[in-house]
Design a protein around this motif. Structure first.
Motif, mmCIF file in Angstrom:
data_model
loop_
_atom_site.group_PDB
_atom_site.id
_atom_site.type_symbol
_atom_site.label_atom_id
_atom_site.label_comp_id
_atom_site.label_asym_id
_atom_site.label_seq_id
_atom_site.Cartn_x
_atom_site.Cartn_y
_atom_site.Cartn_z
ATOM 1 N N GLY A 121 0.828 -1.188 0.000
ATOM 2 C CA GLY A 121 0.000 0.000 0.000
ATOM 3 C C GLY A 121 0.864 1.240 0.000
ATOM 4 O O GLY A 121 2.044 1.220 0.336
ATOM 5 N N ALA A 122 0.273 2.347 -0.391
ATOM 6 C CA ALA A 122 0.945 3.643 -0.360
ATOM 7 C C ALA A 122 0.111 4.553 0.518
ATOM 8 O O ALA A 122 -1.059 4.779 0.237
ATOM 9 C CB ALA A 122 1.077 4.204 -1.763
ATOM 10 N N TYR A 123 0.702 5.084 1.594
ATOM 11 C CA TYR A 123 -0.021 5.914 2.559
ATOM 12 C C TYR A 123 0.197 7.385 2.252
ATOM 13 O O TYR A 123 1.294 7.812 1.906
ATOM 14 C CB TYR A 123 0.470 5.609 3.979
ATOM 15 C CG TYR A 123 0.216 4.199 4.426
ATOM 16 C CD1 TYR A 123 -1.001 3.834 4.994
ATOM 17 C CD2 TYR A 123 1.201 3.221 4.280
ATOM 18 C CE1 TYR A 123 -1.230 2.531 5.409
ATOM 19 C CE2 TYR A 123 0.971 1.913 4.692
ATOM 20 C CZ TYR A 123 -0.251 1.586 5.249
ATOM 21 O OH TYR A 123 -0.481 0.290 5.655
ATOM 22 N N THR A 124 -0.882 8.139 2.405
ATOM 23 C CA THR A 124 -0.792 9.584 2.217
ATOM 24 C C THR A 124 -1.941 10.255 2.953
ATOM 25 O O THR A 124 -2.951 9.608 3.250
ATOM 26 C CB THR A 124 -0.838 9.941 0.717
ATOM 27 O OG1 THR A 124 -0.654 11.347 0.562
ATOM 28 C CG2 THR A 124 -2.169 9.556 0.098
ATOM 29 N N ILE A 125 -1.749 11.529 3.267
ATOM 30 C CA ILE A 125 -2.833 12.332 3.835
ATOM 31 C C ILE A 125 -3.463 13.126 2.701
ATOM 32 O O ILE A 125 -2.767 13.815 1.948
ATOM 33 C CB ILE A 125 -2.314 13.298 4.922
ATOM 34 C CG1 ILE A 125 -1.776 12.511 6.116
ATOM 35 C CG2 ILE A 125 -3.428 14.240 5.369
ATOM 36 C CD1 ILE A 125 -2.829 11.733 6.887
ATOM 37 N N ILE A 126 -4.764 12.981 2.544
ATOM 38 C CA ILE A 126 -5.469 13.687 1.482
ATOM 39 C C ILE A 126 -6.603 14.500 2.078
ATOM 40 O O ILE A 126 -7.077 14.226 3.184
ATOM 41 C CB ILE A 126 -6.042 12.709 0.433
ATOM 42 C CG1 ILE A 126 -7.083 11.764 1.072
ATOM 43 C CG2 ILE A 126 -4.936 11.919 -0.242
ATOM 44 C CD1 ILE A 126 -7.822 10.889 0.077
ATOM 45 N N HIS A 127 -7.035 15.503 1.355
ATOM 46 C CA HIS A 127 -8.215 16.273 1.758
ATOM 47 C C HIS A 127 -9.391 15.819 0.907
ATOM 48 O O HIS A 127 -9.285 15.719 -0.313
ATOM 49 C CB HIS A 127 -7.995 17.768 1.582
ATOM 50 C CG HIS A 127 -9.209 18.571 1.985
ATOM 51 N ND1 HIS A 127 -9.451 18.915 3.299
ATOM 52 C CD2 HIS A 127 -10.257 19.066 1.250
ATOM 53 C CE1 HIS A 127 -10.591 19.596 3.365
ATOM 54 N NE2 HIS A 127 -11.092 19.693 2.128
ATOM 55 N N ARG A 128 -10.489 15.528 1.575
ATOM 56 C CA ARG A 128 -11.710 15.112 0.874
ATOM 57 C C ARG A 128 -12.836 16.078 1.201
ATOM 58 O O ARG A 128 -12.983 16.518 2.350
ATOM 59 C CB ARG A 128 -12.118 13.691 1.303
ATOM 60 C CG ARG A 128 -11.269 12.599 0.673
ATOM 61 C CD ARG A 128 -11.554 11.249 1.308
ATOM 62 N NE ARG A 128 -12.940 10.862 1.212
ATOM 63 C CZ ARG A 128 -13.456 10.088 0.256
ATOM 64 N NH1 ARG A 128 -12.673 9.639 -0.709
ATOM 65 N NH2 ARG A 128 -14.732 9.756 0.252
#
Length: 268
Positions: A128-135
């Motif tokens: 997996g690739a982890y990231t912080i995103i805005h939704r």
């Protein structure tokens, strides 16, 4: 005009003039909506201006989506008042087809955008690739619920088929709660939502897995990563299934794990 030059044309000349096939013209003749002006001694079908206009009207009506039977009625005995509602219905049908094509266009655009986004986030592996995103806020509508330990089966899809349309074009949101129940939701476009995912920062992990058994392990790894990074996860765990992305990699299932993170560090 020179003496001996005929005014009529052959079926092949008519086909070239009207940019249709000879087969189409013969089909209209078989259905009784078009007849030649006459048949010559050489058995060639010959067509004059009346037939040219007749065929033009047939093709215009076919362009509207009308059947040969309706075309026959329009060109034989229907009055202008009787034909008008037929054309209005053709307009309504055309508008519906435009909407269908627009939906198809939007799906293709979404497919390409999602593929590009996933390609940027992660290589196509079982990791997996982890990231912080805005939704942004996402309104959801409940499809059905099942136990956390259950697997989605073809029988379940059949049981709940009436609750959803365009199933495999949609993002299916699996929403896990503390009671061991998983709700399957789809994004609500028009009606009243049953669950709203709030706007804000989310820890995101893309998954490319060959079987569903890998998902439970990935969820454990997801929470372990959040704890290691000291992200404060709140609200339900969300897993978004994007089955349409398997068009690019049929051997892999495509998911995204999401959890709302409220700590200040995640907002940076």
């Amino acid at each position: 005009m020179m003496n001996g030059m005929k005014d009529e044309i052959t079926i092949s000349e008519l086909a070239k003039l009207m940019q249709v096939s000879v087969h189409q013209i013969r089909y209209f003749e078989e259905k009784g909506v078009l007849t030649p002006a006459y048949t010559g001694e050489n058995q060639y079908r010959m067509y004059g201006m009346d037939e040219v206009y007749r065929l033009a009207h047939i093709l215009l009506l076919r362009k509207m989506g009308l059947s040969v039977q309706v075309i026959q009625e329009c060109l034989s005995h229907l009055t202008a008042e009787q034909i008008t509602p037929i054309f209005r219905q053709a307009l309504t049908d055309t508008e519906a087809e435009i909407r269908r094509l627009q939906d198809t266009k939007h799906f293709i655009e979404k497919l390409l955008e999602e593929k590009e986004s996933f390609s940027q986030k992660s290589a196509q592996t079982e990791g997996g690739a982890y990231t912080i995103i805005h939704r942004d806020e996402v309104p959801l509508s409940l499809w059905f619920e099942m136990q956390d330990a259950e697997s989605l089966t073809a029988q379940k899809l059949v049981e709940h088929r009436s609750n959803i349309s365009n199933l495999f074009e949609a993002d299916i949101h699996y929403v896990y709660n503390d009671s061991g129940i998983v709700g399957l939701y789809t994004q609500e476009e028009r009606g009243e939502s049953t669950l709203t995912l709030r706007a804000g920062s989310y820890l995101s992990c893309t998954l490319f897995v060959q079987n569903e058994e890998r998902i439970s392990t990935s969820i454990q790894e997801f929470y372990a990563y959040a704890e290691e990074m000291r992200y404060l996860c709140s609200g339900p765990l969300i897993m978004v299934e994007k089955s349409y992305l398997s068009l690019f990699t049929p051997e892999l299932l495509h998911y995204e794990l999401l959890s709302y993170v409220s700590n200040a560090e995640a907002e940076k």
